[in-house]
Write an enzyme that holds these catalytic residues in place. Structure first.
Site, PDB file in Angstrom:
ATOM      1  N   TYR A  53       0.834  -1.221   0.000  1.00  0.00           N
ATOM      2  CA  TYR A  53       0.000   0.000   0.000  1.00  0.00           C
ATOM      3  C   TYR A  53       0.864   1.265   0.000  1.00  0.00           C
ATOM      4  CZ  TYR A  53      -3.437  -3.269   2.124  1.00  0.00           C
ATOM      5  OH  TYR A  53      -4.246  -4.329   2.420  1.00  0.00           O
ATOM      6  N   HIS A 108       1.233 -11.391   2.398  1.00  0.00           N
ATOM      7  CA  HIS A 108       0.052 -10.721   1.833  1.00  0.00           C
ATOM      8  C   HIS A 108      -0.792 -11.641   0.939  1.00  0.00           C
ATOM      9  CE1 HIS A 108      -1.394  -6.391   0.766  1.00  0.00           C
ATOM     10  NE2 HIS A 108      -2.398  -7.228   0.746  1.00  0.00           N
TER      11      HIS A 108
HETATM   12  N1  LIG Z   1      -5.276  -8.529   2.647  1.00  0.00           N
HETATM   13  C1  LIG Z   1      -5.767  -8.036   1.532  1.00  0.00           C
HETATM   14  O1  LIG Z   1      -5.499  -8.532   0.425  1.00  0.00           O
HETATM   15  C2  LIG Z   1      -6.695  -6.849   1.596  1.00  0.00           C
HETATM   16  C3  LIG Z   1      -7.503  -6.536   0.498  1.00  0.00           C
HETATM   17  C4  LIG Z   1      -8.363  -5.433   0.606  1.00  0.00           C
HETATM   18  C5  LIG Z   1      -8.391  -4.680   1.781  1.00  0.00           C
HETATM   19  N2  LIG Z   1      -7.557  -4.992   2.817  1.00  0.00           N
HETATM   20  C6  LIG Z   1      -7.517  -4.151   4.053  1.00  0.00           C
HETATM   21  O2  LIG Z   1      -8.831  -3.921   4.527  1.00  0.00           O
HETATM   22  C7  LIG Z   1      -9.103  -2.509   4.566  1.00  0.00           C
HETATM   23  C8  LIG Z   1     -10.564  -2.266   4.295  1.00  0.00           C
HETATM   24  O3  LIG Z   1     -10.906  -2.836   3.042  1.00  0.00           O
HETATM   25  P1  LIG Z   1     -12.279  -2.491   2.322  1.00  0.00           P
HETATM   26  O4  LIG Z   1     -12.227  -1.087   1.837  1.00  0.00           O
HETATM   27  O5  LIG Z   1     -12.526  -3.562   1.342  1.00  0.00           O
HETATM   28  O6  LIG Z   1     -13.313  -2.601   3.560  1.00  0.00           O
HETATM   29  P2  LIG Z   1     -14.882  -2.367   3.666  1.00  0.00           P
HETATM   30  O7  LIG Z   1     -15.140  -2.318   5.128  1.00  0.00           O
HETATM   31  O8  LIG Z   1     -15.643  -3.347   2.849  1.00  0.00           O
HETATM   32  O9  LIG Z   1     -15.163  -0.962   3.001  1.00  0.00           O
HETATM   33  C9  LIG Z   1     -14.615   0.224   3.493  1.00  0.00           C
HETATM   34  C10 LIG Z   1     -15.401   1.362   2.861  1.00  0.00           C
HETATM   35  O10 LIG Z   1     -16.659   1.448   3.516  1.00  0.00           O
HETATM   36  C11 LIG Z   1     -17.052   2.771   3.678  1.00  0.00           C
HETATM   37  N3  LIG Z   1     -17.737   2.851   4.974  1.00  0.00           N
HETATM   38  C12 LIG Z   1     -17.203   2.734   6.209  1.00  0.00           C
HETATM   39  N4  LIG Z   1     -18.161   2.811   7.158  1.00  0.00           N
HETATM   40  C13 LIG Z   1     -19.330   2.994   6.486  1.00  0.00           C
HETATM   41  C14 LIG Z   1     -20.665   3.152   6.885  1.00  0.00           C
HETATM   42  N5  LIG Z   1     -21.005   3.148   8.184  1.00  0.00           N
HETATM   43  N6  LIG Z   1     -21.613   3.303   5.928  1.00  0.00           N
HETATM   44  C15 LIG Z   1     -21.278   3.318   4.611  1.00  0.00           C
HETATM   45  N7  LIG Z   1     -20.015   3.175   4.166  1.00  0.00           N
HETATM   46  C16 LIG Z   1     -19.058   3.019   5.089  1.00  0.00           C
HETATM   47  C17 LIG Z   1     -15.792   3.603   3.651  1.00  0.00           C
HETATM   48  O11 LIG Z   1     -16.007   4.734   2.844  1.00  0.00           O
HETATM   49  P3  LIG Z   1     -16.107   6.222   3.492  1.00  0.00           P
HETATM   50  O12 LIG Z   1     -14.734   6.770   3.458  1.00  0.00           O
HETATM   51  O13 LIG Z   1     -17.072   6.885   2.580  1.00  0.00           O
HETATM   52  O14 LIG Z   1     -16.656   6.086   4.891  1.00  0.00           O
HETATM   53  C18 LIG Z   1     -14.721   2.695   3.050  1.00  0.00           C
HETATM   54  O15 LIG Z   1     -14.260   3.159   1.798  1.00  0.00           O
HETATM   55  C19 LIG Z   1      -8.121  -1.929   3.539  1.00  0.00           C
HETATM   56  O16 LIG Z   1      -7.875  -0.556   3.711  1.00  0.00           O
HETATM   57  C20 LIG Z   1      -6.906  -2.783   3.790  1.00  0.00           C
HETATM   58  O17 LIG Z   1      -6.238  -2.337   4.943  1.00  0.00           O
HETATM   59  C21 LIG Z   1      -6.741  -6.079   2.752  1.00  0.00           C
END
Ligand SMILES: NC(=O)c1ccc[n+]([C@@H]2O[C@H](COP(=O)([O-])OP(=O)(O)OC[C@H]3O[C@@H](n4cnc5c(N)ncnc54)[C@H](OP(=O)(O)O)[C@@H]3O)[C@@H](O)[C@H]2O)c1
Length: 302
Positions: A53, A108
Site C-alpha cells: 500500500y 500478503h
Molecule cells: N489482505 C488483503 O489482500 C486486503 C484486500 C483489501 C483490503 N484490505 C484491508 O482492509 C481494509 C478495508 O478494506 P475495504 O475497503 O474492502 O473494507 P470495507 O469495510 O468493505 O469498506 C470500506 C469502505 O466502507 C465505507 N464505509 C465505512 N463505514 C461505512 C458506513 N457506516 N456506511 C457506509 N459506508 C461506510 C468507507 O467509505 P467512506 O470513506 O465513505 O466512509 C470505506 O471506503 C483496507 O484498507 C486494507 O487495509 C486487505
C-alpha cells in the site's frame, strides 16, 4: 475497553481495525496520514497497512501526529517480497518504515513466495522470530486457500495466528473449507471487504432486509440511528472475526468506534443473516481465490 480477540500465541488483537490500503489511501502518503490521525482520534487503535500500500511510513506519522503512544496501537503490516534471499532485508525495511516492529506480520498473498516455496518462506519468518528480529511479532497469512494453509502446516513450528480474507455473508459458502481448516488450527479469521454486500453488490441482495430489521431493532433500543454497516460489523465480531474496515469520513469513523458499545445480535439474528447470505455467492476481490478452489454453484443475487 475496546473489544479484543485472543490469538493462538496469547496476544489480543483489537476486534476492529482501520486499513489504509483502500478508499483512495493506497499509495497516498499525505491523505493516509490525515485519515489515520482522524481514525486514531476517533478511538480506533488498530491500523492495517502493507508494504504494497506504500502507507507504512504514513502509519508511523499518523500515530506521531495523533499524539498516541505506539504501544497503545495495534499495527498489522504485510510483506510482498517474492524472493527468499531478501526476506530478512525486506522485514528490516518494514520495521524501519513503521518506526517500530509491527504487532502482526502477514504474507500478503500465497502468490508472494515463488511457486512451491511457501513452506521455506514461512520457515525463514520463523527464524527471524527466533533470532530476535521479529521477537514478539505475531505471524499470519492473508488470502490463503486451504492448499496454501496446508503448505504452511507441513513445516510450521509457529502456526499462523490469522488468515486475512475477503469475508462477509456472500462468500461464506465458498470460504467454508478454509474457515474449517483455520478453526482446526486455531487461526482467527480477519475480514476485509466486509461491507461488500452493502457497497459493492448491485442490489444489496438477500441479507439487506434482514440487516434492516436488525438495525431497526437496535436503533429502537438505543435511541441512536444504527446503520446496516454497523450491524454487519457486529455480526462479524460476534463470530470472533477481526474486522478490518476503512473510512475517510468522520461520521463513519465515529460510527465504527461506537460499534463496540452496541447491544449484541441474538443467535437467531446471526442465523438469519447467514441463512440469507449463503443463498448467493458474490466476491469483490477476485485475485487468485478461485484458482484451484472453485466457486460454489450459487447465483450472484436472487
Ligand atoms: N489482505 C488483503 O489482500 C486486503 C484486500 C483489501 C483490503 N484490505 C484491508 O482492509 C481494509 C478495508 O478494506 P475495504 O475497503 O474492502 O473494507 P470495507 O469495510 O468493505 O469498506 C470500506 C469502505 O466502507 C465505507 N464505509 C465505512 N463505514 C461505512 C458506513 N457506516 N456506511 C457506509 N459506508 C461506510 C468507507 O467509505 P467512506 O470513506 O465513505 O466512509 C470505506 O471506503 C483496507 O484498507 C486494507 O487495509 C486487505
Amino acid at each position: 475497553m475496546p473489544r479484543s480477540i485472543k490469538l493462538s500465541d496469547g496476544k489480543s488483537i483489537p476486534a476492529i481495525g482501520w486499513g489504509n490500503g483502500t478508499g483512495g489511501l493506497f499509495g497516498n502518503h499525505d491523505p493516509a496520514i490525515t485519515s489515520g490521525v482522524e481514525a486514531l482520534k476517533a478511538g480506533i487503535y488498530h491500523i492495517d497497512t502493507a508494504e504494497g500500500y506504500k502507507t507504512e511510513q504514513a502509519t508511523f506519522e499518523a500515530i506521531k501526529q495523533a499524539g498516541v503512544k505506539r504501544e497503545d496501537v495495534w499495527i498489522t503490516t504485510k510483506n510482498i517480497s517474492p524472493d527468499r534471499e531478501v526476506i530478512r532485508s525486506n522485514v528490516l525495511e518494514r520495521i524501519e518504515k513503521l518506526g517500530s516492529k509491527p504487532d502482526l506480520l502477514l504474507i500478503h498473498f500465497p502468490t508472494v513466495p515463488q511457486q512451491g516455496t511457501t513452506g521455506q518462506f514461512w520457515t525463514i519468518l520463523e527464524e527471524l522470530v527466533h533470532d530476535g528480529t521479529l521477537e514478539g511479532v505475531s505471524l499470519g497469512v492473508s488470502n490463503f486457500r486451504p492448499q496454501d494453509l496446508e503448505d504452511v502446516f507441513k513445516v510450521a513450528t509457529i502456526k499462523p495466528v490469522v488468515n486475512q480474507l475477503e469475508y462477509h455473508p456472500y462468500v461464506l459458502e465458498h470460504l467454508q473449507p478454509v474457515l474449517d481448516l483455520g478453526e482446526k488450527h486455531g487461526i482467527i479469521t480477519e475480514s476485509y471487504g466486509l461491507l461488500t454486500p452493502l457497497l459493492r453488490h448491485p442490489t444489496g441482495g438477500p441479507i439487506k432486509s434482514v440487516l434492516e430489521k436488525i438495525a431497526k431493532r437496535i436503533s429502537g433500543e438505543t435511541g441512536k440511528e444504527i446503520d446496516l454497516a454497523s450491524v454487519l460489523t457486529l455480526w462479524a465480531i460476534q463470530k470472533n472475526v477481526v474486522v478490518v474496515t476503512s473510512s475517510r469520513n468522520p461520521v463513519n469513523l465515529k460510527k465504527i468506534s461506537e460499534i463496540d458499545s452496541l447491544p449484541e445480535l441474538s443467535q437467531d439474528e446471526i442465523r438469519e443473516i447467514e441463512e440469507a447470505g449463503r443463498k448467493v455467492h458474490f466476491r469483490h476481490y477476485k485475485m487468485h481465490m478461485t484458482k484451484d478452489y472453485p466457486n460454489p454453484e450459487l447465483p450472484e443475487d436472487l
